[in-house]
Design a protein around this motif. Sequence first.
Motif, PDB file in Angstrom:
ATOM      1  N   LEU A 630      28.448  32.420  61.310  1.00 43.43           N
ATOM      2  CA  LEU A 630      29.026  31.162  60.853  1.00 43.43           C
ATOM      3  C   LEU A 630      30.266  31.442  60.016  1.00 43.43           C
ATOM      4  N   ALA A 631      31.215  30.535  60.080  1.00 39.01           N
ATOM      5  CA  ALA A 631      32.402  30.577  59.225  1.00 39.01           C
ATOM      6  C   ALA A 631      32.263  29.484  58.181  1.00 39.01           C
ATOM      7  N   LEU A 632      32.235  29.876  56.922  1.00 31.92           N
ATOM      8  CA  LEU A 632      32.146  28.931  55.812  1.00 31.92           C
ATOM      9  C   LEU A 632      33.514  28.828  55.156  1.00 31.92           C
ATOM     10  N   LEU A 673      28.266  27.929  46.983  1.00 33.47           N
ATOM     11  CA  LEU A 673      27.414  27.797  48.163  1.00 33.47           C
ATOM     12  C   LEU A 673      26.893  29.164  48.599  1.00 33.47           C
ATOM     13  N   VAL A 674      27.780  30.139  48.737  1.00 36.34           N
ATOM     14  CA  VAL A 674      27.372  31.459  49.217  1.00 36.34           C
ATOM     15  C   VAL A 674      26.421  32.116  48.220  1.00 36.34           C
ATOM     16  N   LEU A 682      18.928  33.731  52.643  1.00 31.52           N
ATOM     17  CA  LEU A 682      19.204  33.188  53.964  1.00 31.52           C
ATOM     18  C   LEU A 682      20.271  33.971  54.712  1.00 31.52           C
ATOM     19  N   LEU A 683      20.908  34.933  54.059  1.00 33.03           N
ATOM     20  CA  LEU A 683      22.044  35.626  54.657  1.00 33.03           C
ATOM     21  C   LEU A 683      21.671  37.041  55.081  1.00 33.03           C
ATOM     22  N   SER A 684      21.984  37.363  56.333  1.00 29.79           N
ATOM     23  CA  SER A 684      21.859  38.751  56.778  1.00 29.79           C
ATOM     24  C   SER A 684      23.080  39.552  56.365  1.00 29.79           C
ATOM     25  N   SER A 685      24.235  38.898  56.327  1.00 34.40           N
ATOM     26  CA  SER A 685      25.478  39.554  55.900  1.00 34.40           C
ATOM     27  C   SER A 685      26.446  38.494  55.405  1.00 34.40           C
ATOM     28  N   ALA A 686      27.417  38.926  54.613  1.00 36.12           N
ATOM     29  CA  ALA A 686      28.487  38.036  54.143  1.00 36.12           C
ATOM     30  C   ALA A 686      29.731  38.859  53.899  1.00 36.12           C
ATOM     31  N   LEU A 745      32.695  34.817  56.246  1.00 35.48           N
ATOM     32  CA  LEU A 745      31.888  34.956  57.451  1.00 35.48           C
ATOM     33  C   LEU A 745      30.477  35.388  57.045  1.00 35.48           C
ATOM     34  N   VAL A 746      29.474  34.690  57.568  1.00 32.22           N
ATOM     35  CA  VAL A 746      28.093  35.064  57.291  1.00 32.22           C
ATOM     36  C   VAL A 746      27.333  35.167  58.607  1.00 32.22           C
TER      37      VAL A 746
END
Length: 809
Positions: A630-632, A673-674, A682-686, A745-746
């Motif tokens: 996803l693009a935040l 948010l991040v 909830l994030l595998s990567s950021a 990017l996450v």
Amino acid sequence: MTHQSSGGVAAVPGTAPGVFPGDLVITDELVRQHKVSEAEYRTIVEALGRPPTYTELGVFSVMWSEHCSYKSSRVHLRRLPTKGPRVIQGPGENAGVVDIGDGFAAVFKMESHNHPSFIEPYQGAATGVGGILRDVFTMGARPIASLNSLRFGRPDHPRTPELLRGVVAGIGGYGNSFGVPTVGGEVFFDARYDGNILVNAFTCGVVHKDRIFYGRATGIGNPILYVGAKTGRDGIHGATMASDEFADDSAGKSNNDGIATASSLRSGVRSTMQVGDPFMGKILLEACLELFQLDLLEGIQDMGAAGLTSSSVEMAGRAKNGIELDLDLIPRRAKRMSPYEILLSESQERMLLVAKRGCEDRVLEICKKWELDAAVIGHVTDTQHWVIRATPGYDPLADAPNKGEKRESVVVADIPIDILTDGAPVYDRPREPLSQIFATRIELDPPADWGEELITLCGSPNIGSRRWIWRQYDHIVRGGTAVRPGGSAGVVRVPCELGDSVVYKYLSFAVDCNARQVGNDPFTGGAMAVAESCRNVVCSGAEPIGLTDCLNFGNPERPEVMEQFSRAIDGIAAACTALQVPIVSGNVSLYNETAGQAILPTPTIACVGLFNSEKDIVTPWFKRDGDIVLALGVLPSNQAGCLGGSEYIARKKGWTTGTPHLDLELETRLQRLVLKLAREHLLSSAHDVAEGGLAVALAECCVTAPEGEKDVGARITLPAVGSTEGHGAADTAARFFGEIPSLILVSVDKNSVEQVLAAARDVAVPAETIGVTGGETLRIDDATRASLRVDLARLRQAREECLTSIVGG
């Protein structure tokens, strides 16, 4: 130009200093050589009620230098936010201090060692590291992590290989031997640094809040002790040299010992270079920590720039007291040193201590155990004067009968403390509006293969892997490094002892500045430096809790440089206010130019972040096949506001104008948010989008996994934006390589996508599902324009070889 001083300070008490044997006669030329202006010299005479002695002139020269007094920057630095609920100590001490909970605090600062590193790369960088380590442990903290921010000239400049190798070796040589991990940093190459490189060093330590020590000479009558290495002639006038620009022939000058120099104030050439000893530095650390534990001290200060002079003056100034020192008692390693030389020496690994009365013998005993030179050299007074005594002809290193002769010391300097500290000159220098820089439409020919464009960009020295650098640093010493160099931020686990138990704190560190963007628009570029540093810490899963800066600019006497500085300060302040992260320490480095050519304005920002839990740690690389990307934030749409100052256009066209727009309200919402998503696991990567743009950030997500983990590819589809008509190669380049801020990017598990999108909607942050991880390639399809596809093996190879053209295979 305005000039403020302490004005009508009465003539000093006691007997005015006379001419000391060997002193030079004060002449207009000697005053000029000491970088003291005519107006400043008049202020000195007025404050003293008499002309200064030669020794006193040297003292004013270093204490009123930009490096020590910040005389051109103080009026602007006051606009920076420096307070917050976690701030224990802001600017004004050796380092800043912020609360990290459970009774502990993080102590950190960043400093420059630019001019010394350009003259002698190894020792310049090494002593820069040593100095910042001492600034931190002076506060009572054990250093736990270091970073660096480096700037060099163009990759094909003849000196760049030598400078890069020497600086990296110096940083590693000191830090590795001292035993503090270097967990991150940045490096950038540009022709504007050809004649003046930048070496900025950062260190963080941790201390119990009840055991913080300050650089204050408190307690009338308390003894003052000198501890550490012996004093020599190295580093004399280092602070003055650091406050002067280079001429074309400055680099490479040397005395008969081959030590590069930049100053010649007396007969012969006097070295301005310090020489560090990391093993002595380590012993000094351990001895000081033992003294702190035993509660024997009232104050402590590192002898850094301007050595014994600045340390003693600053300690007295903070306490609003006076100091009297006897130079005959100073441990020294060079014969026939004059008071001028002893006071201005910048020999490394030395500390000035104020002991509690009656505790000096215990301090000396502990220093003897650690095999450190130590001596009681003076005491605290209530005169608010800085009084220095020495005996004419006395030399403790000389042969008998000199050693046995009775000393009859005389006053060689007697100066009101205030005129050297708060009453030093403050200039609000003239500024002039900068030329308005507009983003112009860029025309590019379509490349044969957009994938090859990405490969080339990933192989740029400004974009690719820094493995060659950080492999030379010990980044795992002490066993606390949780995330090693190569990602968005370094992460360190810190054991903090609470009685019989230990609580572990996890801290994150990042350092950033896109100097090209600052050069195009100082306000936006300064704000972007803060935003990116904080964004990298947030992408690691930590909350930004404090910042330190290192503000590197050109000659402040040039109005355009002061305008750059002022606007950058306002941009930094705006971002700090929006993100609610204060500046708690820092450094200003001016006169970074050669023959009138200034560096790119480079306000480097380092951020310290705090994790709630080890489980919150997030890293930038894709972990497995099948995660959703996803693009935040706001995706780039066309070249407007995206390509200006980018690495892609710099390589294609050379220097280019235009700076992306930074929406600080959106940036704040995005970072919060991040951080929330990281804490909810909830994030595998950021990973944030920065230099090189979206395609480079995706490439880094694919191929930056640590050794032992496999690279994971991705299939990305960028959403359509408007019509495909009228879009040229530059617009496609903007989509792939535009360096737009406020975009992260996450990757997430497919079952968490809706939860993440809903969280983004709740805080009005744009969010797009753009792809899925998997495979051994990176493919990016722009729905309205073009596509690229590259093998991960080629991407990794290009990144790993990015510095080969400079340093070899």
